[in-house]
Design a protein around this motif. Structure first.
Motif, PDB file in Angstrom:
ATOM      1  N   SER A  48       0.827  -1.201   0.000  1.00 35.56           N
ATOM      2  CA  SER A  48       0.000   0.000   0.000  1.00 35.56           C
ATOM      3  C   SER A  48       0.867   1.259   0.000  1.00 35.56           C
ATOM      4  CB  SER A  48      -0.914  -0.026   1.226  1.00 35.56           C
ATOM      5  OG  SER A  48      -1.776   1.065   1.205  1.00 35.56           O
ATOM      6  N   LYS A  49       1.873   1.291   0.852  1.00 34.02           N
ATOM      7  CA  LYS A  49       2.765   2.462   0.939  1.00 34.02           C
ATOM      8  C   LYS A  49       3.528   2.667  -0.367  1.00 34.02           C
ATOM      9  CE  LYS A  49       6.572   4.502   3.618  1.00 34.02           C
ATOM     10  NZ  LYS A  49       6.722   5.514   2.651  1.00 34.02           N
ATOM     11  N   ARG A  52       1.056   3.971  -2.996  1.00 35.44           N
ATOM     12  CA  ARG A  52       0.651   5.338  -2.641  1.00 35.44           C
ATOM     13  C   ARG A  52       1.762   6.352  -2.921  1.00 35.44           C
ATOM     14  NH1 ARG A  52      -3.868   5.708   0.269  1.00 35.44           N
ATOM     15  NH2 ARG A  52      -4.608   3.773   1.193  1.00 35.44           N
ATOM     16  N   CYS A  55       2.130   6.916  -6.663  1.00 33.12           N
ATOM     17  CA  CYS A  55       1.012   7.719  -7.184  1.00 33.12           C
ATOM     18  C   CYS A  55       1.161   9.178  -6.771  1.00 33.12           C
ATOM     19  CB  CYS A  55      -0.318   7.166  -6.677  1.00 33.12           C
ATOM     20  SG  CYS A  55      -0.826   5.673  -7.523  1.00 33.12           S
ATOM     21  N   SER A  56       1.562   9.390  -5.538  1.00 31.18           N
ATOM     22  CA  SER A  56       1.740  10.742  -5.032  1.00 31.18           C
ATOM     23  C   SER A  56       2.851  11.456  -5.816  1.00 31.18           C
ATOM     24  CB  SER A  56       2.086  10.685  -3.548  1.00 31.18           C
ATOM     25  OG  SER A  56       2.352  11.962  -3.059  1.00 31.18           O
ATOM     26  N   LEU A  62      -5.609   7.809  -6.860  1.00 27.16           N
ATOM     27  CA  LEU A  62      -5.601   6.470  -6.276  1.00 27.16           C
ATOM     28  C   LEU A  62      -6.934   6.214  -5.581  1.00 27.16           C
ATOM     29  CD1 LEU A  62      -3.393   4.136  -5.147  1.00 27.16           C
ATOM     30  CD2 LEU A  62      -4.025   5.299  -3.060  1.00 27.16           C
ATOM     31  N   ASP A  64      -8.717   3.435  -2.972  1.00 24.36           N
ATOM     32  CA  ASP A  64      -8.410   2.319  -2.069  1.00 24.36           C
ATOM     33  C   ASP A  64      -9.643   1.869  -1.293  1.00 24.36           C
ATOM     34  OD1 ASP A  64      -8.739   4.442  -0.387  1.00 24.36           O
ATOM     35  OD2 ASP A  64      -6.827   4.200   0.663  1.00 24.36           O
TER      36      ASP A  64
END
Length: 102
Positions: A48-49, A52, A55-56, A62, A64
């Motif tokens: 997940s990190k 994320r 994407c950031s 994103l 979720d």
């Protein structure tokens, strides 16, 4: 609302506009072919990190809100925690539906 987004995911898969799997999704983010990314709500913290952060960094939206099971059922792929949409039309419509659902 949820069903419409999941239905669109299935249509995007059949149209060949969907990338599945963590590594391929990250690759699509890096080469900026991803217009929208899904990460399963029950994905591991590490996965997940990683998704994320990518994407950031590349400024890609994103979502979720869906579990691994929901994403897998919608796309017909088993055990997928990360997906990316490579079509701006599909991604725009999905984001629109998510906004309405808030």
């Amino acid at each position: 609302m949820k069903d419409k987004v999941l239905n669109l995911l299935g249509i995007a898969k059949r149209a060949g506009k969907l990338t599945t799997g963590e590594e391929k999704t990250i690759e699509s983010i890096r080469n900026q072919s991803a217009k929208l990314v899904f990460v399963a709500s029950d994905a591991s913290n590490n996965t997940s990190k990683k998704v994320r952060d990518k994407c950031s960094y590349y400024n890609i939206p994103l979502i979720d809100k869906y579990s691994n099971m929901e994403l897998s059922q919608a796309t017909g792929a088993s055990n997928r925690v990360a997906l990316s949409i490579a079509d701006s039309g599909f991604s725009r419509k999905m984001l629109e539906l998510m906004e309405k659902g808030k």
